[in-house]
Design an enzyme around this catalytic site. Structure first.
Site, PDB file in Angstrom:
ATOM      1  N   HIS A  33       0.815  -1.221   0.000  1.00 50.03           N
ATOM      2  CA  HIS A  33       0.000   0.000   0.000  1.00 50.03           C
ATOM      3  C   HIS A  33       0.846   1.268   0.000  1.00 50.03           C
ATOM      4  CE1 HIS A  33       0.193   1.356   4.309  1.00 50.03           C
ATOM      5  NE2 HIS A  33       0.624   0.125   4.470  1.00 50.03           N
TER       6      HIS A  33
ATOM      7  N   CYS B 291       2.185  16.391  19.556  1.00 45.07           N
ATOM      8  CA  CYS B 291       0.823  16.863  19.769  1.00 45.07           C
ATOM      9  C   CYS B 291      -0.195  16.141  18.897  1.00 45.07           C
ATOM     10  CB  CYS B 291       0.742  18.355  19.495  1.00 45.07           C
ATOM     11  SG  CYS B 291       1.798  19.330  20.558  1.00 45.07           S
TER      12      CYS B 291
END
Length: 460
Positions: free
Chosen positions: A196, A320
């Site tokens: 992929h 984050c």
């Protein structure tokens, strides 16, 4: 909507779609059976193996199809370590390998083995000499990616392979990111890849093991794929993976030149249109379609959401954007800024218009995020109020500790210090990176009652 995250998963190539649909009608039977339908399925499987082996640069009987690239890595590492258990139980990897390699190394250690991580420089490149020094008499296997999945840096595979050959240690190369762009330099003993990543269907991995490499497959014995991958082969997906690999290779010479020019435009422009940005990774020895940069004073998750609102799909290695709130191990090993990290990886067919619009949108998006976080527009000096200051950023996540540092650095005289208290793992990486970008002195890290104390001396 421009999709700029091909390094995570490339869009399905048209050839893969065509091959998949055709093989659904012809390749559904058991290839181990001798009747007509089984023979037809076996022909498709054998043809796919030959095509994939040609692209990899190995013999068809050296190539195994697995259920994923991660499974190929796990099987390759465990099989090679088991096959060479008489040599020793030491494994060598680079510090920026894909998590699948590091997870295998951790599992090996939990079972009583040992492993060493070879460091990289600020561009993310491993030194062949340092790699050679990490090899020991009891080293059973070494692992090195061909190109990094987060920053695109290409590794010196041929040089490391020569060092491994001289030490009599087999080298496993994770070629997931690079195989669609061209063959991996020779000298490797084992190779893994994932379909992929080049526009094939998900759920297909490749594991190549050279003849002569001691290899003992782990897990329950199975008669399929030479005992190296248990379970019924997904022939339609395998056929589509091999067909798309051949197709993207045929297009790679032209497309790599075109995409490299677009990435060069991003690399050259980002720093001029967005202040306080660090473009990371090797600027020359890199994948043609990938660029990564980090923005000071930016919450990475918010930045990605805002870019998504503008119609751009990108990814990040920023702490984050992680559920663990820890910096990317790749960025950490490189010692570069992690906050506000953006990885742009262009799929084939990306247009100049899409890239130009991204560069027009990015400055406003970054500025908006910084404004909401209260980041300083510039390090404007103010009258010194104390020879040293302490900033309490405990319990606050990136990029707040760095923002608080930037706000007060002008309040101490030149030569004065600011101590930032933080329990955010990202601060250990981002505060030194801020100092380098702002030409201030990072004094070091000191223990604190909670978290750590990061000391910065003002130089200007």
């Amino acid at each position: 909507m421009p999709y700029f995250d091909a390094a995570s998963s490339a869009p399905l190539h048209p050839v893969a779609r065509q091959a998949l649909l055709a093989a659904l009608d012809e390749g559904w039977s058991d290839p181990a059976r001798l009747y007509r339908e089984g023979r037809r399925a076996r022909l498709l499987l054998d043809a796919a193996r030959e095509a994939a082996a040609e692209a990899v640069g190995c013999r068809p009987d050296e190539l195994t199809f697995t259920s994923s690239g991660t499974r190929a890595v796990h099987s390759g590492i465990s099989g090679a370590l088991a096959g060479r258990r008489r040599v020793g139980r030491h494994l060598v990897v680079s510090a920026v390998e894909h998590s699948s390699v590091l997870h295998s190394a951790a599992a090996h250690e939990a079972q009583g083995g040992t492993f060493a991580e070879v460091p990289v420089d600020r561009a993310g490149t491993v030194s062949a000499a340092a790699y050679g020094e990490a090899l020991r008499e009891d080293t059973a296997l070494a692992c090195l990616q061909s190109a990094n999945h987060e920053v695109g840096t290409e590794q010196p595979v041929a040089e490391v392979a020569e060092a491994c050959r001289a030490a009599g240690v087999p080298l496993l190369v994770d070629a997931a990111q690079s195989l669609g762009w061209g063959p991996v330099p020779g000298g490797w003993s084992l190779l893994t890849a994932s379909a992929h990543k080049w526009g094939g269907p998900s759920g297909v991995g490749l594991l190549a093991v050279r003849k002569g490499v001691r290899f003992a497959p782990q897990g329950a014995a199975d008669e399929r794929e030479s005992g190296r991958a248990a379970g019924f082969e997904n022939i339609p997906a395998v056929v589509a993976a091999a067909a798309s690999l051949r197709a993207v290779r045929a297009e790679a010479a032209v497309e790599s030149v075109r995409l490299r020019a677009l990435v060069d435009r991003i690399r050259a422009t980002v720093g001029s249109v967005v202040p306080d940005v660090e473009v990371v990774g090797d600027p020359v020895r890199r994948l043609p379609h990938l660029v990564t940069f980090s923005c000071l004073y930016v919450d990475g998750e918010t930045l990605l959401h805002e870019l998504d609102r503008e119609g751009f799909s990108v990814s990040s290695g920023s702490s984050c954007t992680s559920s663990t709130l820890t910096p990317s191990h790749v960025l950490k090993a490189m010692g570069v800024l992690s906050e506000g990290n953006v990885r742009v990886s262009l799929p084939a067919g990306t247009t100049e218009e899409d890239v130009d619009r991204f560069l027009r949108v990015l400055p406003g998006v970054v500025a908006g995020v910084r404004e909401r976080l209260g980041a300083p527009a510039s390090p404007a000096p103010s009258p010194a109020t104390a020879a040293s200051l302490v900033v309490d950023a405990l319990g606050r996540r990136c990029p707040i500790p760095v923002i608080e540092l930037a706000r007060v650095i002008g309040e101490v005289p030149v030569g004065g210090t600011v101590t930032v208290l933080s329990d955010d793992e990202a601060a250990r990486l981002d505060i030194p990176a801020w100092c380098e970008m702002r030409e201030q002195e990072y004094v070091g890290e000191e223990p604190a009652d909670r978290g750590s104390a990061y000391v910065v001396r003002r130089l200007s």
